[in-house]
Scaffold this motif. Structure first.
Motif, PDB file in Angstrom:
ATOM      1  N   ARG A 218     -27.033  42.787 -51.657  1.00 10.98           N
ATOM      2  CA  ARG A 218     -26.840  41.326 -51.581  1.00 10.98           C
ATOM      3  C   ARG A 218     -27.525  40.755 -50.343  1.00 10.98           C
ATOM      4  N   ALA A 219     -27.417  41.467 -49.223  1.00 13.39           N
ATOM      5  CA  ALA A 219     -28.048  40.999 -47.984  1.00 13.39           C
ATOM      6  C   ALA A 219     -29.566  40.969 -48.123  1.00 13.39           C
ATOM      7  N   ILE A 220     -30.133  41.979 -48.769  1.00 12.41           N
ATOM      8  CA  ILE A 220     -31.586  42.029 -48.980  1.00 12.41           C
ATOM      9  C   ILE A 220     -32.020  40.887 -49.896  1.00 12.41           C
ATOM     10  N   ALA A 221     -31.233  40.623 -50.942  1.00 18.62           N
ATOM     11  CA  ALA A 221     -31.563  39.529 -51.866  1.00 18.62           C
ATOM     12  C   ALA A 221     -31.554  38.190 -51.134  1.00 18.62           C
ATOM     13  N   ARG A 222     -30.543  37.994 -50.244  1.00 15.43           N
ATOM     14  CA  ARG A 222     -30.491  36.747 -49.468  1.00 15.43           C
ATOM     15  C   ARG A 222     -31.702  36.631 -48.560  1.00 15.43           C
ATOM     16  N   LYS A 223     -32.071  37.754 -47.914  1.00 22.99           N
ATOM     17  CA  LYS A 223     -33.200  37.748 -46.983  1.00 22.99           C
ATOM     18  C   LYS A 223     -34.508  37.448 -47.700  1.00 22.99           C
ATOM     19  N   ASN A 224     -34.655  37.957 -48.929  1.00 20.59           N
ATOM     20  CA  ASN A 224     -35.883  37.775 -49.684  1.00 20.59           C
ATOM     21  C   ASN A 224     -35.910  36.483 -50.494  1.00 20.59           C
ATOM     22  N   ALA A 225     -34.821  35.743 -50.475  1.00 18.15           N
ATOM     23  CA  ALA A 225     -34.767  34.480 -51.230  1.00 18.15           C
ATOM     24  C   ALA A 225     -35.746  33.479 -50.613  1.00 18.15           C
ATOM     25  N   ALA A 226     -36.122  32.510 -51.410  1.00 22.21           N
ATOM     26  CA  ALA A 226     -37.037  31.476 -50.914  1.00 22.21           C
ATOM     27  C   ALA A 226     -36.415  30.780 -49.715  1.00 22.21           C
ATOM     28  N   PRO A 227     -37.199  30.512 -48.690  1.00 23.58           N
ATOM     29  CA  PRO A 227     -36.652  29.854 -47.499  1.00 23.58           C
ATOM     30  C   PRO A 227     -36.152  28.451 -47.836  1.00 23.58           C
ATOM     31  N   VAL A 228     -35.069  28.083 -47.180  1.00 23.25           N
ATOM     32  CA  VAL A 228     -34.492  26.755 -47.380  1.00 23.25           C
ATOM     33  C   VAL A 228     -35.012  25.868 -46.260  1.00 23.25           C
ATOM     34  N   SER A 229     -35.520  24.715 -46.607  1.00 25.03           N
ATOM     35  CA  SER A 229     -35.962  23.780 -45.574  1.00 25.03           C
ATOM     36  C   SER A 229     -35.173  22.484 -45.744  1.00 25.03           C
ATOM     37  N   PHE A 230     -35.099  21.738 -44.682  1.00 26.74           N
ATOM     38  CA  PHE A 230     -34.332  20.506 -44.676  1.00 26.74           C
ATOM     39  C   PHE A 230     -35.193  19.374 -44.144  1.00 26.74           C
ATOM     40  N   GLN A 231     -35.069  18.214 -44.757  1.00 29.14           N
ATOM     41  CA  GLN A 231     -35.817  17.052 -44.316  1.00 29.14           C
ATOM     42  C   GLN A 231     -34.844  16.069 -43.684  1.00 29.14           C
ATOM     43  N   CYS A 232     -35.139  15.645 -42.471  1.00 30.71           N
ATOM     44  CA  CYS A 232     -34.305  14.670 -41.781  1.00 30.71           C
ATOM     45  C   CYS A 232     -34.261  13.386 -42.608  1.00 30.71           C
ATOM     46  N   LYS A 233     -33.060  12.917 -42.919  1.00 34.96           N
ATOM     47  CA  LYS A 233     -32.916  11.719 -43.740  1.00 34.96           C
ATOM     48  C   LYS A 233     -33.218  10.441 -42.960  1.00 34.96           C
ATOM     49  N   TYR A 234     -33.442  10.575 -41.640  1.00 40.28           N
ATOM     50  CA  TYR A 234     -33.685   9.399 -40.806  1.00 40.28           C
ATOM     51  C   TYR A 234     -35.159   9.205 -40.480  1.00 40.28           C
ATOM     52  N   CYS A 235     -35.900  10.312 -40.264  1.00 40.32           N
ATOM     53  CA  CYS A 235     -37.309  10.157 -39.897  1.00 40.32           C
ATOM     54  C   CYS A 235     -38.262  10.915 -40.825  1.00 40.32           C
ATOM     55  N   GLY A 236     -37.724  11.768 -41.712  1.00 49.75           N
ATOM     56  CA  GLY A 236     -38.566  12.492 -42.655  1.00 49.75           C
ATOM     57  C   GLY A 236     -39.106  13.817 -42.146  1.00 49.75           C
ATOM     58  N   LEU A 237     -38.792  14.205 -40.911  1.00 50.15           N
ATOM     59  CA  LEU A 237     -39.284  15.470 -40.360  1.00 50.15           C
ATOM     60  C   LEU A 237     -38.743  16.637 -41.172  1.00 50.15           C
ATOM     61  N   GLU A 238     -39.637  17.564 -41.534  1.00 45.70           N
ATOM     62  CA  GLU A 238     -39.250  18.768 -42.284  1.00 45.70           C
ATOM     63  C   GLU A 238     -38.857  19.856 -41.288  1.00 45.70           C
ATOM     64  N   CYS A 239     -37.639  20.356 -41.399  1.00 42.07           N
ATOM     65  CA  CYS A 239     -37.146  21.428 -40.526  1.00 42.07           C
ATOM     66  C   CYS A 239     -37.011  22.686 -41.371  1.00 42.07           C
ATOM     67  N   VAL A 240     -37.566  23.794 -40.899  1.00 39.86           N
ATOM     68  CA  VAL A 240     -37.569  25.019 -41.696  1.00 39.86           C
ATOM     69  C   VAL A 240     -36.372  25.920 -41.413  1.00 39.86           C
ATOM     70  N   SER A 241     -35.561  25.579 -40.414  1.00 41.55           N
ATOM     71  CA  SER A 241     -34.368  26.371 -40.137  1.00 41.55           C
ATOM     72  C   SER A 241     -33.265  25.450 -39.630  1.00 41.55           C
ATOM     73  N   ILE A 242     -32.060  25.964 -39.664  1.00 43.56           N
ATOM     74  CA  ILE A 242     -30.924  25.194 -39.165  1.00 43.56           C
ATOM     75  C   ILE A 242     -31.090  24.944 -37.672  1.00 43.56           C
ATOM     76  N   ASP A 243     -31.590  25.942 -36.950  1.00 42.21           N
ATOM     77  CA  ASP A 243     -31.787  25.776 -35.508  1.00 42.21           C
ATOM     78  C   ASP A 243     -32.809  24.685 -35.206  1.00 42.21           C
ATOM     79  N   ASP A 244     -33.889  24.619 -36.016  1.00 39.73           N
ATOM     80  CA  ASP A 244     -34.873  23.544 -35.847  1.00 39.73           C
ATOM     81  C   ASP A 244     -34.219  22.181 -36.071  1.00 39.73           C
ATOM     82  N   PHE A 245     -33.419  22.090 -37.121  1.00 39.27           N
ATOM     83  CA  PHE A 245     -32.746  20.831 -37.428  1.00 39.27           C
ATOM     84  C   PHE A 245     -31.779  20.458 -36.308  1.00 39.27           C
ATOM     85  N   ASN A 246     -31.046  21.435 -35.789  1.00 39.11           N
ATOM     86  CA  ASN A 246     -30.094  21.171 -34.716  1.00 39.11           C
ATOM     87  C   ASN A 246     -30.817  20.666 -33.472  1.00 39.11           C
ATOM     88  N   GLY A 247     -31.936  21.329 -33.103  1.00 37.47           N
ATOM     89  CA  GLY A 247     -32.712  20.883 -31.948  1.00 37.47           C
ATOM     90  C   GLY A 247     -33.272  19.490 -32.152  1.00 37.47           C
TER      91      GLY A 247
END
Length: 140
Positions: A17-46
């Motif tokens: 299960r851990a390997i499947a999670r690691k190999n899953a497609a990366p999740v990215s997030f787009q800031c709903k306020y400025c549109g910046l694409e963040c590729v990790s939770i840490d990027d979004f937090n910063g």
């Protein structure tokens, strides 16, 4: 006790299960306020702490496209609000399990879930089945 014992079968399933999670497609997030694409939770937090959300004093919305979750910002507690939002993202969208059980191979998305699970191990009226990875009442 048998409730605390793990087997290689259970460990191997967790590893898969851990390997499947690691190999899953990366999740990215787009800031709903400025549109910046963040590729990790840490990027979004910063970005949230130092970027376009630095001046917001009301709510921060989850950056996942279809999610309507938002966190209220209490004056002077912006970092705490962002940590709560990042925990929401980890548990609901990324499915990261960062709270491992000390007795078995399972890992959980929150401290609350781990605490509940750990109480199951400590309950002497139950036993842990290594085959199906569930707790059951002991026969009396």
């Amino acid at each position: 006790s048998s409730a605390q014992a793990g087997t290689s079968t259970g460990s191997s399933a967790a590893r898969e299960r851990a390997i499947a999670r690691k190999n899953a497609a990366p999740v990215s997030f787009q800031c709903k306020y400025c549109g910046l694409e963040c590729v990790s939770i840490d990027d979004f937090n910063g970005h949230s702490l130092n970027g376009c959300l630095a001046g917001r004093e009301d709510y921060i919305q989850c950056p996942a496209q279809t999610c309507t979750h938002e966190v209220k910002i209490i004056k002077g507690q912006r970092k705490s609000a962002l940590n709560n939002l990042c925990n929401h993202i980890r548990s609901k969208h990324v499915k990261e399990s960062s709270f491992p059980c000390e007795w078995c191979h399972k890992s959980f998305n929150s401290k609350v879930a781990l605490k509940y699970h750990s109480k199951q191990h400590a309950d002497t009226s139950k036993f842990y089945c290594n085959q199906c990875e569930h707790f059951y009442p002991k026969d009396r």
